[in-house]
Design a protein around this motif. Structure first.
Motif, PDB file in Angstrom:
ATOM      1  N   HIS A 124      -0.107   3.688  -0.342  1.00  0.00           N
ATOM      2  CA  HIS A 124      -0.486   2.704  -1.366  1.00  0.00           C
ATOM      3  C   HIS A 124       0.203   3.100  -2.670  1.00  0.00           C
ATOM      4  CE1 HIS A 124      -4.056   0.373  -3.421  1.00  0.00           C
ATOM      5  NE2 HIS A 124      -2.895   0.138  -4.009  1.00  0.00           N
ATOM      6  N   HIS A 157       2.808   1.613  -6.010  1.00  0.00           N
ATOM      7  CA  HIS A 157       3.328   0.457  -6.765  1.00  0.00           C
ATOM      8  C   HIS A 157       4.658   0.778  -7.433  1.00  0.00           C
ATOM      9  CE1 HIS A 157      -0.369  -1.946  -6.422  1.00  0.00           C
ATOM     10  NE2 HIS A 157      -0.952  -0.757  -6.326  1.00  0.00           N
ATOM     11  N   HIS A 180       1.414  -5.369  -5.852  1.00  0.00           N
ATOM     12  CA  HIS A 180       0.398  -6.416  -5.869  1.00  0.00           C
ATOM     13  C   HIS A 180       0.985  -7.766  -5.496  1.00  0.00           C
ATOM     14  CE1 HIS A 180      -2.921  -4.214  -7.628  1.00  0.00           C
ATOM     15  NE2 HIS A 180      -2.104  -3.682  -8.507  1.00  0.00           N
ATOM     16  N   GLU A 215       0.008  -5.003  -1.347  1.00  0.00           N
ATOM     17  CA  GLU A 215      -1.418  -4.933  -1.622  1.00  0.00           C
ATOM     18  C   GLU A 215      -1.871  -6.358  -1.908  1.00  0.00           C
ATOM     19  OE1 GLU A 215      -2.847  -2.596  -4.968  1.00  0.00           O
ATOM     20  OE2 GLU A 215      -4.924  -2.804  -4.295  1.00  0.00           O
ATOM     21  N   ASP A 236      -2.573   5.309  -4.824  1.00  0.00           N
ATOM     22  CA  ASP A 236      -2.425   4.065  -5.590  1.00  0.00           C
ATOM     23  C   ASP A 236      -1.487   4.337  -6.774  1.00  0.00           C
ATOM     24  OD1 ASP A 236      -2.810   1.491  -6.519  1.00  0.00           O
ATOM     25  OD2 ASP A 236      -4.994   1.660  -6.732  1.00  0.00           O
ATOM     26  N   HIS A 273       1.100   4.440  -9.622  1.00  0.00           N
ATOM     27  CA  HIS A 273       1.850   3.478 -10.417  1.00  0.00           C
ATOM     28  C   HIS A 273       3.015   4.166 -11.117  1.00  0.00           C
ATOM     29  CE1 HIS A 273      -1.545   0.875  -9.594  1.00  0.00           C
ATOM     30  NE2 HIS A 273      -0.954  -0.121 -10.210  1.00  0.00           N
TER      31      HIS A 273
HETATM   32 ZN    ZN Z   1      -2.890  -0.640  -5.871  1.00  0.00          ZN
END
Ligand code: ZN
Ligand code: DGT
Ligand code: CA
Ligand code: CA
Length: 577
Positions: A351, A353, A383, A423, A536, A538
């Motif tokens: 996961h 980004h 996303h 996602e 997650d 970023h």
């Molecule tokens: Zn995410």
């Protein structure tokens, strides 16, 4: 706060105020710049003072923002920001801490009702003034009231993500001292509880006075709360740090005692009593036939090492993450403790980004940094568009297809395996925000709830878990620690559905989330589901958040086989199909 942090904070405030004034595009530019500045390896003042101004080397910092940074470094303020502050004299940080109140809402509430502070906001909501503004209504007003309560209640406990690094710094500082024989973190942060009331540190020394003195002299200490012969408490930023200094021969017993939890310790003591033993912070003592009272009476059978305490009561060593009185003592007595997951067991992150949505970095860079971190694979999961994705940060079905080509191309050049993913949003009715055909072309589909995060979410998430293309339910409850509780979930029922459909439940390692929680993980695994630990990320630095996920999994009694991303790349592919 360093100069760099000051600049980042001001750029973020700039973004909020601009957004509150309904300015388009610029808020996003300032917010991205704020993030890049906070990650900049070089301090901003050094970049600004280089012969050739190097500020624009910071990602997302163009000439316009660079000139603001320069102005701040030279004059201590930014005129345009001062101007914005005077046009909109609101406590923007405090107000936007309330769940559901973003900068735009702050702007509207100031304009219409003159709301400047949290108190004003509460008064306006209680007076029923907010419901009359178009686009707000009764429900929004009630949500704001609930949000204020929740924000206030939560302010007392620190996130593990803030408390743990403070604790580590203190521990390193104390460990270096000649007078300190051993030093360890204790209390809830040693158990990796998501929030903690304070940071507990334990030191072993023959010279407690010296250690206490050095502790209260710690350069980062913002004040001494109390100080005694063998214990003291100081404040660092907003965190309270408690130190206890004990005799080296009793360090293990003290560590066991001060690690807690209180409930776990009660169970330990009860088991000891059945065996004519007495356990306290000074040691374990055989008190059979002993009449006298006192802390150290009887024959000492344990004290120096923590493991001796468990040995003395006839059970296997219990890792701190399990000490929550969820059956760990019975399991330890029966020799049935789990062989807990370790950090080294995790092979990749599913996961992540990039700058295709709200991440700050290119696909290639996130891949390269994942390799540098030691991962064998990484899934790019930006996303998708949908409700809850504010500011147009998500990508359309068409862009998902384009990005998939780019991920494949990057994979050809990459040292590690790249999985193409997305996602997607889980709508309030459990639908997925991306077309089925597009989903079917991807390697990894993370489906997560991002909006409508109240009430019972079990049916909603279960429906998503049944979708043939969904591999992972991301941050299932959607909670933000200290900010919003997220969805209520019957974890056992959701996990049953997930297990039947080969869908994994995520442990999102972001310290603001830690979602699922350790307790939920335990329930999910017992119901037969697999979990996956994701950061997650970023930005590349976020890969470092992995331990928060690993220790949350351990709080959920997870073994390597319960965790999908302990598989190697080819094994993982078979799970994903
Ligand atoms: Zn995410
Ligand atoms: P926190 O700080 O609220 O996140 O939670 P803890 O678990 O760190 O609790 P804290 O800081 O009050 O105390 C640290 C540990 O010391 C706790 O986990 C168990 C032990 N302890 C403290 N006070 C007592 C007590 O009155 N009885 C028992 N049995 N243990 C205690
Ligand atoms: Ca504590
Ligand atoms: Ca404490």
């Amino acid at each position: 706060m360093t100069r760099t942090e000051e600049v980042a904070r001001r750029l973020a405030e700039f973004a909020d105020l601009l957004e509150a004034k309904d300015v388009e595009y610029k808020p996003r530019a300032y917010r991205r710049a704020a993030e890049s500045v906070s990650e900049s390896p070089d301090p901003v003042e050094a970049l600004a003072r280089a012969d050739e101004d190097r500020l624009t080397e910071i990602e997302h910092v163009g000439e316009a923002i660079a000139s603001k940074i320069r102005e701040y470094i030279e004059t201590g303020e930014i005129e345009e920001l001062e101007q914005l502050r005077s046009e909109l004299p609101v406590e923007i940080d405090a107000l936007t801490d309330v769940e559901g109140v973003g900068p735009k809402t702050v702007g509207t509430l100031y304009e219409r009702l003159g709301v400047q502070t949290l108190e004003d906001l509460e008064a306006a909501a209680e007076a029923g003034d907010i419901r009359d503004i178009s686009g707000f209504g009764r429900k929004t007003e009630q949500n704001i009231l609930d949000g204020i309560d929740f924000a206030r209640q939560s302010q007392r406990r620190q996130l593990l993500g803030a408390a743990r690094p403070q604790g580590e710094r203190i521990r390193e500082y104390l460990t270096e001292l000649d007078a300190v024989v051993r030093c360890a973190l204790a209390g809830s942060i040693r158990r990796w509880k998501p929030t903690s009331g304070d940071v507990d540190v334990l030191a072993a020394s023959e010279e407690p006075g010296t250690v206490v003195e050095k502790f209260t002299d710690f350069s980062e200490a913002g004040g001494v709360i109390e100080s005694g012969t063998n214990k003291a408490s100081i404040r660092i930023s907003d965190v309270r740090v408690d130190l206890r200094v004990v005799d080296p021969g009793e360090f293990g017993a003290a560590l066991q005692y001060f690690t807690g939890s209180k409930q776990h310790n009660v169970a330990v003591r009860n088991r000891a009593i059945e065996r004519d033993l007495k356990v306290n912070e000074y040691g374990v003592f055989d008190v059979s036939g002993v009449e006298e009272e006192g802390q150290r009476v009887g024959r000492r059978v344990a004290g120096q090492a923590e493991s001796e305490v468990y040995e003395a009561i006839g059970v296997a060593f219990i890792p701190p993450e399990l000490r929550e009185r969820r059956g760990e003592l019975q399991a330890a007595a029966a020799g049935e403790l789990p062989a807990l997951l370790k950090r080294a067991d995790v092979c990749g992150d599913l996961h992540v980004h990039t700058d295709w949505s709200d991440g700050g970095h290119a696909i290639e860079e996130m891949a390269r940094e994942a390799a540098a971190f030691g991962h064998e694979y990484v899934a790019i999961t930006d996303h998708a568009t949908g409700p809850g994705m504010v500011g147009g940060t998500g990508i359309t079905d068409e862009q998902i297809r384009e990005q998939r080509q780019e991920i494949r191309a990057a994979d050809d050049d990459s040292e590690i395996d790249l999985f193409a993913g997305i996602e997607a949003n889980i709508d309030p009715d459990g639908g997925i925000s991306v077309g089925d055909e597009v989903l079917a072309e991807l390697d990894v589909v993370v489906a997560s709830p991002h909006a409508a995060l109240d009430g019972d979410g079990t049916d909603r998430l279960a429906k998503a878990a049944r979708h043939p293309s969904v591999d992972i339910i991301g941050h299932p409850t959607g909670r933000y620690l200290n900010q919003r509780p997220g969805l209520d979930i019957d974890v056992e029922r959701l996990a049953g559905v997930a297990a039947d459909h080969g869908t994994a439940l995520e442990i999102n390692a972001n310290p603001r989330r830690l979602d699922l929680s350790g307790q939920a993980v335990k329930t999910a695994i017992e119901a037969g589901a697999s979990v996956v630990i994701d950061t997650d990320a970023h930005q590349p630095a976020n890969y470092e958040l992995l331990p928060y996920g690993v220790h949350t999994a351990r709080r959920g009694w997870a073994e390597p086989d319960d965790v999908v991303n302990t598989r190697d790349a080819s094994d993982l592919r078979s799970f994903l199909t």
